[in-house]
Design a protein around this motif. Structure first.
Motif, PDB file in Angstrom:
ATOM      1  N   PRO B 122      -6.302  -3.055  -9.128  1.00 18.40           N
ATOM      2  CA  PRO B 122      -5.300  -3.930  -8.392  1.00 18.40           C
ATOM      3  C   PRO B 122      -3.904  -3.355  -7.954  1.00 18.40           C
ATOM      4  CG  PRO B 122      -5.644  -4.642 -10.521  1.00 18.40           C
ATOM      5  CD  PRO B 122      -6.615  -3.351 -10.474  1.00 18.40           C
ATOM      6  N   GLN B 123      -3.524  -2.307  -8.515  1.00 22.61           N
ATOM      7  CA  GLN B 123      -2.205  -1.810  -8.073  1.00 22.61           C
ATOM      8  C   GLN B 123      -2.538  -1.135  -6.520  1.00 22.61           C
ATOM      9  OE1 GLN B 123      -3.598  -1.372 -10.941  1.00 22.61           O
ATOM     10  NE2 GLN B 123      -2.283  -0.484 -12.624  1.00 22.61           N
ATOM     11  N   VAL B 124      -3.508  -0.520  -6.179  1.00 24.43           N
ATOM     12  CA  VAL B 124      -3.550  -0.097  -5.117  1.00 24.43           C
ATOM     13  C   VAL B 124      -4.017  -1.123  -3.993  1.00 24.43           C
ATOM     14  CG1 VAL B 124      -5.234   1.328  -3.571  1.00 24.43           C
ATOM     15  CG2 VAL B 124      -4.839   2.050  -5.970  1.00 24.43           C
ATOM     16  N   ARG B 125      -4.557  -2.442  -4.253  1.00 19.33           N
ATOM     17  CA  ARG B 125      -4.633  -3.377  -3.320  1.00 19.33           C
ATOM     18  C   ARG B 125      -3.213  -3.885  -3.163  1.00 19.33           C
ATOM     19  NH1 ARG B 125      -8.688  -5.141  -6.205  1.00 19.33           N
ATOM     20  NH2 ARG B 125      -7.919  -7.222  -6.543  1.00 19.33           N
ATOM     21  N   ALA B 126      -2.438  -4.147  -3.995  1.00 20.90           N
ATOM     22  CA  ALA B 126      -0.911  -4.474  -4.129  1.00 20.90           C
ATOM     23  C   ALA B 126      -0.268  -3.603  -3.181  1.00 20.90           C
ATOM     24  CB  ALA B 126      -0.220  -4.352  -5.423  1.00 20.90           C
ATOM     25  N   LEU B 127      -0.402  -2.288  -3.139  1.00 18.46           N
ATOM     26  CA  LEU B 127       0.281  -1.201  -2.317  1.00 18.46           C
ATOM     27  C   LEU B 127      -0.120  -1.441  -0.902  1.00 18.46           C
ATOM     28  CD1 LEU B 127       2.142   1.137  -1.501  1.00 18.46           C
ATOM     29  CD2 LEU B 127       0.356   2.285  -2.278  1.00 18.46           C
ATOM     30  N   ALA B 128      -1.305  -1.594  -0.652  1.00 17.85           N
ATOM     31  CA  ALA B 128      -2.030  -1.980   0.633  1.00 17.85           C
ATOM     32  C   ALA B 128      -1.383  -3.251   1.304  1.00 17.85           C
ATOM     33  CB  ALA B 128      -3.408  -1.952   0.644  1.00 17.85           C
ATOM     34  N   GLU B 129      -1.444  -4.336   0.441  1.00 17.70           N
ATOM     35  CA  GLU B 129      -0.613  -5.615   0.922  1.00 17.70           C
ATOM     36  C   GLU B 129       0.880  -5.574   1.461  1.00 17.70           C
ATOM     37  OE1 GLU B 129       1.018  -8.538  -0.988  1.00 17.70           O
ATOM     38  OE2 GLU B 129       0.537  -9.976   0.732  1.00 17.70           O
ATOM     39  N   VAL B 130       1.642  -4.525   0.708  1.00 17.85           N
ATOM     40  CA  VAL B 130       2.794  -4.388   0.953  1.00 17.85           C
ATOM     41  C   VAL B 130       2.933  -3.763   2.581  1.00 17.85           C
ATOM     42  CG1 VAL B 130       5.111  -3.533   0.499  1.00 17.85           C
ATOM     43  CG2 VAL B 130       3.668  -4.475  -1.374  1.00 17.85           C
ATOM     44  N   LEU B 131       2.139  -2.810   2.399  1.00 13.95           N
ATOM     45  CA  LEU B 131       2.274  -1.952   3.890  1.00 13.95           C
ATOM     46  C   LEU B 131       1.920  -2.817   4.887  1.00 13.95           C
ATOM     47  CD1 LEU B 131       0.323   1.109   2.591  1.00 13.95           C
ATOM     48  CD2 LEU B 131       2.861   0.760   2.835  1.00 13.95           C
ATOM     49  N   GLU B 132       0.981  -3.778   4.681  1.00 11.58           N
ATOM     50  CA  GLU B 132       0.386  -4.694   5.769  1.00 11.58           C
ATOM     51  C   GLU B 132       1.520  -5.537   5.984  1.00 11.58           C
ATOM     52  OE1 GLU B 132      -3.465  -6.775   4.910  1.00 11.58           O
ATOM     53  OE2 GLU B 132      -3.235  -7.672   6.999  1.00 11.58           O
ATOM     54  N   ARG B 133       2.070  -6.273   5.056  1.00 12.84           N
ATOM     55  CA  ARG B 133       3.553  -6.852   5.415  1.00 12.84           C
ATOM     56  C   ARG B 133       4.566  -6.400   6.322  1.00 12.84           C
ATOM     57  NH1 ARG B 133       5.334  -9.478   0.305  1.00 12.84           N
ATOM     58  NH2 ARG B 133       3.805  -8.200  -0.701  1.00 12.84           N
ATOM     59  N   LEU B 134       4.775  -5.159   5.776  1.00 15.40           N
ATOM     60  CA  LEU B 134       5.993  -4.279   6.313  1.00 15.40           C
ATOM     61  C   LEU B 134       5.625  -4.235   7.869  1.00 15.40           C
ATOM     62  CD1 LEU B 134       6.523  -1.534   3.778  1.00 15.40           C
ATOM     63  CD2 LEU B 134       8.271  -3.269   4.589  1.00 15.40           C
ATOM     64  N   GLU B 135       4.397  -3.820   8.299  1.00 15.21           N
ATOM     65  CA  GLU B 135       3.980  -3.629   9.551  1.00 15.21           C
ATOM     66  C   GLU B 135       4.181  -4.843  10.356  1.00 15.21           C
ATOM     67  OE1 GLU B 135       1.444  -0.176  10.691  1.00 15.21           O
ATOM     68  OE2 GLU B 135      -0.022  -1.827  11.489  1.00 15.21           O
ATOM     69  N   LEU B 136       3.572  -6.089   9.910  1.00 14.72           N
ATOM     70  CA  LEU B 136       3.705  -7.306  10.412  1.00 14.72           C
ATOM     71  C   LEU B 136       5.155  -7.729  10.700  1.00 14.72           C
ATOM     72  CD1 LEU B 136       0.964  -9.800   8.523  1.00 14.72           C
ATOM     73  CD2 LEU B 136       1.174  -9.192  11.175  1.00 14.72           C
ATOM     74  N   LEU B 137       5.965  -7.139  10.039  1.00  9.44           N
ATOM     75  CA  LEU B 137       7.454  -7.643  10.055  1.00  9.44           C
ATOM     76  C   LEU B 137       8.215  -6.584  10.792  1.00  9.44           C
ATOM     77  CD1 LEU B 137       8.033  -8.854   6.434  1.00  9.44           C
ATOM     78  CD2 LEU B 137       8.129 -10.419   8.450  1.00  9.44           C
ATOM     79  N   GLY B 138       7.458  -5.811  11.455  1.00  6.62           N
ATOM     80  CA  GLY B 138       8.181  -4.925  12.308  1.00  6.62           C
ATOM     81  C   GLY B 138       8.883  -3.615  11.615  1.00  6.62           C
ATOM     82  N   LEU B 139       8.435  -3.492  10.350  1.00  3.61           N
ATOM     83  CA  LEU B 139       8.966  -2.270   9.517  1.00  3.61           C
ATOM     84  C   LEU B 139       7.883  -1.346   9.688  1.00  3.61           C
ATOM     85  CD1 LEU B 139      11.293  -3.999   7.038  1.00  3.61           C
ATOM     86  CD2 LEU B 139      11.883  -2.576   8.808  1.00  3.61           C
ATOM     87  N   GLY B 140       7.065  -1.031  10.700  1.00  5.38           N
ATOM     88  CA  GLY B 140       6.044   0.008  10.750  1.00  5.38           C
ATOM     89  C   GLY B 140       6.596   1.420  10.335  1.00  5.38           C
ATOM     90  N   ASP B 141       7.926   1.509  10.644  1.00  3.16           N
ATOM     91  CA  ASP B 141       8.531   2.847  10.549  1.00  3.16           C
ATOM     92  C   ASP B 141       8.387   3.163   9.056  1.00  3.16           C
ATOM     93  OD1 ASP B 141      10.330   1.066  10.794  1.00  3.16           O
ATOM     94  OD2 ASP B 141      11.959   2.472  11.848  1.00  3.16           O
ATOM     95  N   MET B 142       8.616   2.212   8.272  1.00  2.32           N
ATOM     96  CA  MET B 142       8.870   2.191   6.639  1.00  2.32           C
ATOM     97  C   MET B 142       7.493   2.729   6.092  1.00  2.32           C
ATOM     98  SD  MET B 142      10.439  -0.404   4.127  1.00  2.32           S
ATOM     99  CE  MET B 142      11.796  -0.007   3.117  1.00  2.32           C
ATOM    100  N   VAL B 143       6.429   2.157   6.744  1.00  2.15           N
ATOM    101  CA  VAL B 143       5.054   2.726   6.410  1.00  2.15           C
ATOM    102  C   VAL B 143       5.258   4.057   6.856  1.00  2.15           C
ATOM    103  CG1 VAL B 143       2.547   2.142   6.872  1.00  2.15           C
ATOM    104  CG2 VAL B 143       4.254   0.242   6.730  1.00  2.15           C
ATOM    105  N   ASP B 144       5.409   4.574   7.922  1.00  3.72           N
ATOM    106  CA  ASP B 144       5.333   6.026   8.207  1.00  3.72           C
ATOM    107  C   ASP B 144       6.158   6.822   7.298  1.00  3.72           C
ATOM    108  OD1 ASP B 144       4.132   5.068  10.483  1.00  3.72           O
ATOM    109  OD2 ASP B 144       5.795   5.126  11.974  1.00  3.72           O
ATOM    110  N   ARG B 145       7.118   6.358   6.785  1.00  2.03           N
ATOM    111  CA  ARG B 145       7.843   7.057   5.954  1.00  2.03           C
ATOM    112  C   ARG B 145       7.503   6.885   4.309  1.00  2.03           C
ATOM    113  NH1 ARG B 145      12.399   9.022   7.528  1.00  2.03           N
ATOM    114  NH2 ARG B 145      13.420   8.575   9.405  1.00  2.03           N
TER     115      ARG B 145
END
Lengths: 217, 217
Positions: B122-145
């Protein structure tokens, strides 16, 4: 756009959007006729910010309102506005930390060369309070290792600031900083838990290999 | 010791101690007479653990009970028990993350060399979910980093594991791991916020120096 589209684009139900407008977290749309209200891109951005603060940051509505008021207040330069918003995002410690833990926190900051931080800000008290709880719970050695954690935190904060560096508009910098703080905690916590699983596998597998097999005892 | 001393040593009110006993989070003390119940050191330790999970970790009582049951269950080796306890401490993502974000999470883990982590946890799914939220909120560059944050997380997790390495007893290792996860999040988040203030001061002070004074415009 109509409220239906605003809802679809942000994932926030129409009833919740209306609630946020009533609570003053979102400006009302422009009324075009008695049953049509028009929303714009600014509403999309603001709604995403509110949603992140409420859902991910678990901030109470009153705190979200306070954060938004700081953004709207154009007085003061950016650095001072960041300084005003940041403490709102830091949960105040439930109890006042002991003097000894404040000193431990300040000494760690000194060793890291964090000389620009005002020692009176709530974030420092929050750190002292965590140190106190760690020691009470028998994790005094985590307190002893604070420099290792501070170095990792500095590296994460440096990445956070590089994100801000690509933003030019005042409101965008503030929004990025707020979202980065709230979602950044979630991102780091998820990564750390996965890294713990990896490190735990390495450590305890290695221990088991060193141990003689039960048959040999 | 009597309940009054147990309360004084742990900071948990007597009424709350009785509530935890009723809820099965703490074994009852040994009854010496009709109005005297005796508690021991094991109660002190257990009560501190429960308090940290409830107050700092904000875990629901049912989840705390689940964590304690995993500790009490002597089946399985330590590594597998750690593997069972850890997901309980990770809040399950509210929504199932998109496939693309799971792939981003797995690719980041691959780049870090975290090969011992089962991709299904589940920890991996939790990470993926944060990445998705970051991108939706316009923080795609945080995902890139993400690699920068993953490296900082690995360094924190390595410190976490060094703490475990000094523990020998099974229950102590498990307790340290649980407390370290819950309080470790609070410690890191406090340190990161202070580091952000420091870095923000450095960055924006530097920017202001580069900018011409208003009088010159």
């Amino acid at each position: 756009m109509r409220i239906g589209e605003l809802s679809a684009r942000t994932g926030v139900p129409a009833a919740t959007i209306k609630y946020y407008v009533r609570e003053g977290l979102l400006s009302s749309g422009e009324r075009r006729s008695h049953n049509q209200v028009e929303y714009g891109e600014a509403h999309v951005r603001r709604l995403r910010l509110v949603r992140a603060l409420v859902e991910t940051g678990s901030l109470p509505i009153a705190t979200v309102r306070e954060v938004l008021a700081k953004i709207a207040d154009r007085e003061g330069n950016l650095d001072s506005t960041l300084g005003v918003v940041a403490p709102v995002l830091t949960p105040a410690p439930a109890t006042e930390p002991g003097e000894r833990y404040l000193e431990l926190a300040l000494a760690a900051m000194e060793r890291q060369g964090w000389h620009r931080v005002n020692p009176g800000i709530p974030q420092v008290r929050a750190l002292a309070e965590v140190l106190e709880r760690l020691e009470l719970l028998g994790l005094g050695d985590m307190v002893d290792r604070i420099d290792e954690y501070a170095a990792a935190a500095e590296s994460a904060a440096a990445s956070d600031l590089r994100l801000l560096g690509t933003r030019v508009e005042r409101d965008e910098i503030l929004e990025t900083m707020i979202l980065g703080t709230v979602l950044g905690d979630a991102l780091f916590s998820a990564l750390r838990r996965i890294a713990q699983v990896e490190m735990s596998g390495r450590t305890f597998k290695a221990r088991e290999r060193q141990r003689p097999e039960p048959e040999d005892c």
